[in-house]
Write an enzyme that holds these catalytic residues in place. Sequence first.
Site, PDB file in Angstrom:
ATOM      1  N   ASP A 111      -6.608  -4.940  -5.870  1.00 57.20           N
ATOM      2  CA  ASP A 111      -5.770  -5.307  -4.740  1.00 57.20           C
ATOM      3  C   ASP A 111      -5.899  -6.791  -4.409  1.00 57.20           C
ATOM      4  O   ASP A 111      -5.966  -7.178  -3.249  1.00 57.20           O
ATOM      5  CB  ASP A 111      -6.108  -4.454  -3.495  1.00 57.20           C
ATOM      6  CG  ASP A 111      -5.227  -4.808  -2.301  1.00 57.20           C
ATOM      7  OD1 ASP A 111      -4.027  -5.029  -2.510  1.00 57.20           O
ATOM      8  OD2 ASP A 111      -5.745  -4.883  -1.172  1.00 57.20           O
ATOM      9  N   GLU A 124       0.830  -1.204   0.000  1.00 57.28           N
ATOM     10  CA  GLU A 124       0.000   0.000   0.000  1.00 57.28           C
ATOM     11  C   GLU A 124       0.868   1.259   0.000  1.00 57.28           C
ATOM     12  O   GLU A 124       0.352   2.371   0.098  1.00 57.28           O
ATOM     13  CB  GLU A 124      -0.928   0.002   1.214  1.00 57.28           C
ATOM     14  CG  GLU A 124      -2.143  -0.909   1.064  1.00 57.28           C
ATOM     15  CD  GLU A 124      -1.789  -2.361   0.830  1.00 57.28           C
ATOM     16  OE1 GLU A 124      -1.054  -2.933   1.651  1.00 57.28           O
ATOM     17  OE2 GLU A 124      -2.218  -2.928  -0.196  1.00 57.28           O
ATOM     18  N   ASN A 148       0.027  -7.096  -4.446  1.00 56.97           N
ATOM     19  CA  ASN A 148      -0.505  -6.207  -5.483  1.00 56.97           C
ATOM     20  C   ASN A 148       0.581  -5.298  -6.057  1.00 56.97           C
ATOM     21  O   ASN A 148       1.554  -4.981  -5.387  1.00 56.97           O
ATOM     22  CB  ASN A 148      -1.628  -5.348  -4.895  1.00 56.97           C
ATOM     23  CG  ASN A 148      -1.136  -4.462  -3.768  1.00 56.97           C
ATOM     24  OD1 ASN A 148      -0.862  -4.936  -2.676  1.00 56.97           O
ATOM     25  ND2 ASN A 148      -0.976  -3.182  -4.034  1.00 56.97           N
TER      26      ASN A 148
END
Lengths: 598, 207
Positions: free
Chosen positions: A322, A196, A280
């Site tokens: 994701d 992230e 991801n």
Amino acid sequence: MYRFSKFRAWVGGALGIFLPLLNSTSLSAAEPAGDDGQWTMATKDYGNVRFSGLDQINTQNAKSLKLSWTFSTGVFRGQEAAPLVVGNTMYVVTPFPNYLYALDLNKPGTVKWKYDPKAEAAAKGEACCDWVNRGAAYAEGRIFYNTLDANTVAVDAASGKEIWKTKIGDINKGETITMAPMTVKGKVYVGISGGEFGVRGRLTCVSAADGKILWRAYSCGPDKDCLIGPRFHPFYDSDKGTDLGVKTWPPGHWKIGGGTIWGFLSYDPETNLLFYGMGNPGSWNPDLRPGDNKWSCGCFARDADTGEAVWYYQWSPHDEFDHDGINECMLLELKVDGPDKPARKVLVHPGRTGYMYVLDRATGQVLSADPFTRITASKGVDLKSGRSITNEEKRPRIGKVIRDVQPASPGAKDWQPSAYSPRTGLLYVPHQNLTCDYEAVEANYIAGTPYLGVNERMYAGPGGYRGKFMAWDPVARKEVWGIKENFPVWSGTVVTAGDVAFYGTMDRHFKCVNAKTGEVLWDFETDSGIIGQPVTFKGPDGKQYVAVLAGVGGWAGAIVAGQLDPRDPSAALGFVNAVKDLPDHTKPGDKLYVFALP
Amino acid sequence: MTLPAALSCKREERSFRVAPPFVEMPEAIPYNNRVRPGPFATTTPSTSQPVSVERLSHEPFGRQYLINAQALSDGQTLYGAFNCSGCHANGGGGMGPPLLDNKWFYGAEPEQVYVSILEGRPNGMPSYRGRIPDYQMWELVGYVLSLSGQASPNAAAGRSEHMTTALPPNSTPREKPEVVPQPTTGPATGKTATQPTTTSQPRQNGQ
């Protein structure tokens, strides 16, 4: 990998029918001696099978299970770790500040020593999904584990003294570590978190002896960084070519390309290969990174000594939602070619994408990929090209809200590890039933801050239940039974030769179920919700014990662990909207529970 | 017919731009703790005198950003652009604490929020010093405080620029900010530390 030579003949032969007659005495003879008394790595075994040969607790007596002892760690955040048992000592790693406790099993609940790695507090703000830690690994008198501030430590298992500490990542770039390392033949393998934050994912191999970094294998960038060379032979054409880790990205984007490694690793001693999945690609918003974004959201097979890549398969090229590819790769031998053919060595991956992938372990060929949940995010997996088929209707675009995308970002199943019983031939898969609304927005890369570009709100999928504990037949390729749960089943599971499986729920129930039928045999109410990995072991008194940490948190329980505000549906990257009522069911917790028969 | 015209003369005075600050740090930052060691405090030079929160509430500078629609609107855009939303979501929190509620670890005065953004905080808030122009940092302060209803409803944003999530700042109930200790490793206090109940009543925020 699971070497039960006597099982091979029948493991695959179940074909979705319950095995009515099993000779359990022959099973214990095939058991590797001594192994099942202990639990020396988070995954229990190299193959991520999480099957224990212990059978004292069985379908008949499980209802009499009693609380044996408890231990309070003092850290009230998400407890995702698996306790380790080595000899007569249990080792427990807590969430940040990542204390390591050694507990004496001869005097249950007493602390032999406590180790504090003095992790940096700033790491708490760089961890996407609570301050969790998924456990440790033991080898040759040492405990290895990772700290949230991206260090790996080796601690003397007898004394609790730190032997070495190696910095793996930099929290100023959003690099943290939550995964449990794996150790094989004097090497410790460590991933990195921060998908992230635009972290460039890599696997780091550290010498168990002195903590020196031996090699790094990146998940994006030039082939030489990814240790892709002459031994690399992917099965599908789309993975063939040079420097795909650069060419499948907009110019330079691979430097913040994600593909982090925060799940469990598998190891096959016969071929000396490591298997693991990548997370991801950098920025959730897919519009910002046209291309397949290799080698994110896929699975690498690598030589365990040199790190050289051997094959690769991409679960979701150009990931849109994701759907990290980090879920466990279970190494099994299954009769997938038919009951009369020999069992094949396969890799089973219950994907975040909602498909149950069965791959040939030697080549990376997809043998089957069947949905185990409702899926709107994609339209299946083309077995010829190996590619996931995009659902154009649900393709995210900047400024557009896409509704009812299932699986939502945590996937049909997240990190929570499954188990497989060679006795029943079934996989036991804790997972969730969540869908979401998804809006791609602009994102800017600023080191040490989130690199997302998505507004999301999740909610329960059709049926209204948010979690499920499922038994899946990997040969017949279908669900055999399932237990619907109110909240996502965010705990791991273990299945035993007593034909019982254990799992916990976020609304504070620890359950023992009949592995053949799914009947709930026993149910214990804990202080806090369970998101940890249950383990089973043999105590110094010869009795079989089952242990689990209870303490809600993680991404799913962030609303409780982080005291988030449910008035914002996008809190915790949209998860809060799906679990607004969780604070009515549980408070944070810090406790280890150990159970046994009276 | 003359009535509306007469009323319109009594419109409030509004400025469309806040003059950019000419110093980086505001003169007086409210302390997070009102307790001061004595008796030497009274003899310290005037520039480092502790300033009470009451006095600062009359300080015009930081508060100008709470009544200026342009600044609040810019703040909303910057909140996304500088990735504040990545950790604090649209005010509900995630990796970082919520901003919709009344709980503040480091104070809710504009100058305190400014310092949190400028210098960062030890439990994970990064320092944006040198990364955001100063006036934009103040615009962010205004928007952050508007999330808990601290801004003037006449000036705060009436809609989100994106998918509907939390209530827009001009409709958010005004919280009464209080400084609370940050839960670190001990049992969390406040909202979630209550005994589990089986009701599915929505929680009252701030309890």
